[in-house]
Motif scaffolding. Structure first.
Motif, PDB file in Angstrom:
ATOM      1  N   ASP A  29      17.774  26.640  25.501  1.00  9.13           N
ATOM      2  CA  ASP A  29      16.330  26.848  25.501  1.00  9.13           C
ATOM      3  C   ASP A  29      15.684  25.762  26.354  1.00  9.13           C
ATOM      4  O   ASP A  29      15.778  24.578  26.042  1.00  9.13           O
ATOM      5  CB  ASP A  29      15.792  26.790  24.069  1.00  9.13           C
TER       6      ASP A  29
ATOM      7  N   GLY B 243      12.420  25.664  26.868  1.00  8.40           N
ATOM      8  CA  GLY B 243      11.007  25.573  26.500  1.00  8.40           C
ATOM      9  C   GLY B 243      10.111  26.344  27.444  1.00  8.40           C
ATOM     10  O   GLY B 243       9.055  25.864  27.846  1.00  8.40           O
ATOM     11  N   GLN B 244      10.524  27.580  27.774  1.00  5.79           N
ATOM     12  CA  GLN B 244       9.773  28.394  28.729  1.00  5.79           C
ATOM     13  C   GLN B 244       9.241  29.686  28.123  1.00  5.79           C
ATOM     14  O   GLN B 244       8.598  30.451  28.830  1.00  5.79           O
ATOM     15  CB  GLN B 244      10.677  28.755  29.919  1.00  5.79           C
TER      16      GLN B 244
ATOM     17  N   ASP C 268       7.191  31.665  24.952  1.00  4.35           N
ATOM     18  CA  ASP C 268       6.312  31.617  23.789  1.00  4.35           C
ATOM     19  C   ASP C 268       6.599  32.838  22.908  1.00  4.35           C
ATOM     20  O   ASP C 268       6.209  33.962  23.233  1.00  4.35           O
ATOM     21  CB  ASP C 268       4.851  31.629  24.245  1.00  4.35           C
TER      22      ASP C 268
ATOM     23  N   GLN D 191      10.835  34.231  30.366  1.00  3.37           N
ATOM     24  CA  GLN D 191       9.771  33.243  30.513  1.00  3.37           C
ATOM     25  C   GLN D 191       8.425  33.900  30.268  1.00  3.37           C
ATOM     26  O   GLN D 191       8.206  35.055  30.626  1.00  3.37           O
ATOM     27  CB  GLN D 191       9.798  32.646  31.923  1.00  3.37           C
TER      28      GLN D 191
ATOM     29  N   PHE E  13       2.972  28.191  27.457  1.00  2.00           N
ATOM     30  CA  PHE E  13       2.626  28.487  26.075  1.00  2.00           C
ATOM     31  C   PHE E  13       1.115  28.674  25.940  1.00  2.00           C
ATOM     32  O   PHE E  13       0.333  27.913  26.511  1.00  2.00           O
ATOM     33  CB  PHE E  13       3.102  27.368  25.145  1.00  2.00           C
TER      34      PHE E  13
ATOM     35  N   LYS F 260      -1.104  25.804  24.664  1.00  2.00           N
ATOM     36  CA  LYS F 260      -1.160  24.628  25.525  1.00  2.00           C
ATOM     37  C   LYS F 260      -1.969  24.866  26.799  1.00  2.00           C
ATOM     38  O   LYS F 260      -2.078  23.975  27.644  1.00  2.00           O
ATOM     39  CB  LYS F 260       0.254  24.173  25.880  1.00  2.00           C
TER      40      LYS F 260
ATOM     41  N   TYR G  45      13.505  20.325  30.750  1.00  2.00           N
ATOM     42  CA  TYR G  45      12.871  21.052  29.650  1.00  2.00           C
ATOM     43  C   TYR G  45      11.377  21.231  29.925  1.00  2.00           C
ATOM     44  O   TYR G  45      10.685  20.294  30.317  1.00  2.00           O
ATOM     45  CB  TYR G  45      13.070  20.306  28.331  1.00  2.00           C
ATOM     46  N   GLY G  46      10.897  22.467  29.745  1.00  2.00           N
ATOM     47  CA  GLY G  46       9.480  22.754  29.901  1.00  2.00           C
ATOM     48  C   GLY G  46       9.024  22.947  31.327  1.00  2.00           C
ATOM     49  O   GLY G  46       7.825  23.105  31.572  1.00  2.00           O
TER      50      GLY G  46
END
Length: 326
Positions: A112, A114-115, A117, A174, A203, A206, A288-289
């Motif tokens: 993961d 972090g892409q 939601d 994503q 997200f 955010k 990440y992200g």
């Protein structure tokens, strides 16, 4: 990506192989998108779409063909594959078109980055629309110089499944949320300078939704009454929003197609210092992200961190399987 979607891609690959095509790659893309556009104080446009596309790449008899469709019913799919194979058979041979070396494939565990939601399906349309309205209200009727305001909220959920005849399988997904604003203002001699700004996030919670229209307005007003400068040599400060435009020609010159076709100023520069020793360019695909993080590329080849240009020295080129063979 549902099990049904994966089964469709696997079935497509099996059909291709059963019809005599030795090697193939199947990519299935599934997406959901929506956008809400507000002009001044009224909803101007609303769009929502669900889509899927099936992309097949055929490698047979030293020939290569690529085809796509969004018609995936049993009868339609069978006809599509048969016609694609027949067309590929009459294309001029191109023996450099091959699937990658299997040893280069990604074969580890999914991670993961972090892409995505997972709350995407639960976000109400009313909430999305209100974000676009609030954005426009930031500046609408707040300054007599403002002629028009356009704000748009958009979102997307995109998923891909890749499978090929050498055994590779991979999934990527994503989400993306964006909020943009455009503002035009009245200038001298009927001029109408414009300014824009946008924010985006992987997200929903955010996403920066305040100050977008104000920044677009500030930029538009800053373009009022421009003055000419005398010709000369000047030190120049560049905003980070244009950094990609500076790097794009370098990335293009590092591309295998440009190098193979003698259309790159970096040809024969591998291992040489071409740029300032202060210039560093890195590929960090597992961050990440980050928007571009991936475990594998479109061929299934595993990604890894690369020092592309280090202290001004060109360390690598971007060469896919086809141009590597050529």
């Amino acid at each position: 990506m549902t099990q049904k979607d994966k089964d469709l891609a696997r079935k497509t690959l099996e059909k291709i192989k059963s019809k005599g095509c030795e090697n193939a790659r199947v990519t299935l893309g599934v997406s959901t998108q929506s956008s809400y556009s507000v002009r001044n104080d009224k909803l101007d446009r609303l769009q929502q779409a669900n889509g899927s596309s099936l992309f097949i790449q055929l490698y047979t008899g030293s020939r290569y063909g690529s085809f796509s469709t969004n018609r995936t019913e049993e009868s339609e799919l069978d006809k599509f594959i048969s016609e694609a194979i027949e067309i590929t058979k009459v294309i001029s041979p191109d023996p450099e078109r091959t699937l990658p070396d299997k040893n280069l494939y990604f074969n580890g565990e999914e991670r993961d980055f972090g892409q995505f939601d997972h709350n995407y399906p639960n976000i109400e349309p009313q909430e999305k629309r209100e974000i676009a309205y609030r954005c426009a209200k930031e500046i609408y009727n707040t300054d007599p110089r403002i002629l028009s305001v356009n704000c748009e909220f958009g979102d997307a959920d995109e998923r891909y499944f890749i499978i090929d005849s050498q055994g590779f399988e991979g999934v990527s997904k994503q989400t993306l949320f964006t909020l943009s604003a455009e503002c035009s203002v009245k200038g001298e001699d009927d001029s109408r300078p414009e300014g824009w700004w946008h924010e985006n996030s992987l997200f929903f919670d955010k996403l920066k939704s305040q100050g977008v229209a104000k920044e677009a307005c500030r930029r538009a007003i800053s373009r009022l009454n421009p003055k000419k400068l005398r010709s000369g040599r000047y030190n120049m400060v560049l905003e980070n929003t244009v950094s990609s435009r500076l790097i794009a020609p370098i990335i293009s010159a590092l591309n295998g197609a440009s190098i193979q076709q003698n259309n790159s100023f970096l040809k024969d520069k591998l291992g040489k210092r071409v740029f300032s020793p202060m210039f560093q360019l890195f590929d960090t695909p597992h961050k990440y992200g980050a928007y571009g993080s991936r475990l594998f590329d479109s061929e299934g080849i595993a990604t890894k961190a690369i020092n592309i240009i280090e202290n001004g020295v060109v360390n690598t080129f971007f060469i896919n399987t086809y141009y590597s063979n050529k």
